[in-house]
Motif scaffolding. Sequence first.
Motif, PDB file in Angstrom:
ATOM      1  N   TRP A  70      21.926 -13.313  -4.255  1.00  0.00           N
ATOM      2  CA  TRP A  70      21.436 -13.213  -5.623  1.00  0.00           C
ATOM      3  C   TRP A  70      22.212 -14.212  -6.483  1.00  0.00           C
ATOM      4  N   HIS A 140      16.090  -4.832 -14.361  1.00  0.00           N
ATOM      5  CA  HIS A 140      17.279  -4.049 -14.033  1.00  0.00           C
ATOM      6  C   HIS A 140      17.670  -3.310 -15.308  1.00  0.00           C
ATOM      7  N   ARG A 176      13.884  -2.613 -10.496  1.00  0.00           N
ATOM      8  CA  ARG A 176      14.487  -2.955  -9.208  1.00  0.00           C
ATOM      9  C   ARG A 176      15.951  -2.588  -9.151  1.00  0.00           C
ATOM     10  N   GLY A 177      16.653  -2.582 -10.315  1.00  0.00           N
ATOM     11  CA  GLY A 177      18.085  -2.353 -10.289  1.00  0.00           C
ATOM     12  C   GLY A 177      18.568  -1.575 -11.497  1.00  0.00           C
ATOM     13  N   TRP A 179      22.503  -1.319 -13.663  1.00  0.00           N
ATOM     14  CA  TRP A 179      23.826  -1.920 -13.661  1.00  0.00           C
ATOM     15  C   TRP A 179      24.594  -1.617 -14.931  1.00  0.00           C
ATOM     16  N   LEU A 215      16.863   2.080  -6.807  1.00  0.00           N
ATOM     17  CA  LEU A 215      17.467   1.087  -7.668  1.00  0.00           C
ATOM     18  C   LEU A 215      18.676   0.454  -6.985  1.00  0.00           C
ATOM     19  N   THR A 216      18.750  -0.851  -7.026  1.00  0.00           N
ATOM     20  CA  THR A 216      19.931  -1.553  -6.553  1.00  0.00           C
ATOM     21  C   THR A 216      21.015  -1.398  -7.613  1.00  0.00           C
ATOM     22  N   ARG A 217      22.104  -0.724  -7.265  1.00  0.00           N
ATOM     23  CA  ARG A 217      23.166  -0.415  -8.234  1.00  0.00           C
ATOM     24  C   ARG A 217      24.253  -1.476  -8.157  1.00  0.00           C
ATOM     25  N   HIS A 218      24.652  -1.999  -9.317  1.00  0.00           N
ATOM     26  CA  HIS A 218      25.762  -2.957  -9.314  1.00  0.00           C
ATOM     27  C   HIS A 218      26.650  -2.769 -10.533  1.00  0.00           C
ATOM     28  N   ASP A 234      25.688  -1.061  -4.291  1.00  0.00           N
ATOM     29  CA  ASP A 234      24.716  -1.801  -3.486  1.00  0.00           C
ATOM     30  C   ASP A 234      24.853  -3.313  -3.623  1.00  0.00           C
TER      31      ASP A 234
END
Length: 391
Positions: A70, A140, A176-177, A179, A215-218, A234
């Motif tokens: 990414w 996100h 999608r995410g 954060w 959800l892509t967690r960051h 993630d």
Amino acid sequence: MSQRPAVLGNEAVQAHAGQVTVDLSAITDNVGRLRRLSRSSHFMAVVKGNGYGHGLVSAARAALDGGADWLGVAQLAEAIALREAGIAEPILAWLYLASADNEMIERAVASGIDLSVGSVEQLRAVAGASRRQGRRAEIHLELDSGLSRGGARLEDWPELVEATKQLERQNVLHSRGAWTHLAWADVPAHSANSASVLDFERAVHEAHMAGLGPLTRHVASSANILDRPDLHFDMVRAGLAMYGLSPADHINPAAFGLRPALTVTAPLVLVKRVPAGTGVSYEHRAMTHESRFLGLVPLGYADGIPKGISGHRLVKVGGELKPVIGKVCMDQFMVDLGPEAGGISVGDTVELFGDPSTGAASADMWGEAISSHGDEIINRIAPRLVRRYRA
């Protein structure tokens, strides 16, 4: 025949004596090391601010070569520039004005760029662009977990989640995410980090219960890649560390095998001997107490050289670090070469900062000299300094 000026944007500039050298292999190697330290499935290389002064597209490609899957930027224009350069990997952009950036938002959606959303207003702006483009936007959701910057506060989160759910049902966009960015990311043991992460986990749970996701967690930025593996979730986001600089006072990049990618040099354009009692530069804030040799470096605060480096031993010339003497001027500053020139002469290379393993000062050392950090130093360097790249 006179030399034609180079063109930079709308400005005509002459070739500049200063030079920025970017070692792309350092970025690639640093990303590889950081990726191996990460427990996450995904790795975001942050290339905002023209790749932290290293060059947007070049830094991005070097990071992808190192294993990033990414890319992250602040401005929409940066994300679009990456797409126009042929980069197809996922890109997240997070800083835009919902009420005025409609054209840029549409271009971002059309280019398949993920957008951060931290308010219902931003969500509606993205949804409008999605409808006009006839393409589902990827977003996100951003939580403000204590930084009080971007993102929705926890009390506003349910409204954002509900509005997102409705738009997902209409196939206008897809979440999608999720954060957040920690206010105390560079102080790993700070109690606020745990509280912020609990809020984030609660927010993600609410989103999942509402039917959003997966959800892509960051959460983790550079410092936490190195010091808080429990926060990797993630995806991790690497900024300063991937350029070989310290993301926090307690972290020595070299201890993790990271090395700086950027070096700034210039030639000495004048060497002169001055007697004792000579005032140097504006206001004579520096005086020689004995006979000294001075060297003139053709860089100044117009090039991003901070005035606060005066008096600090930060400039490598003749194989050793020498102190800056007197006030830094707009386009030049003086170096104290010592009571003897030691063979130093006009045309010799002055290394302002680079890799400390070679005896140079680091950008982090420059940052410390002005009570700041290396990231401020590297991002100050002016575009008029030529960037040269080596693989």
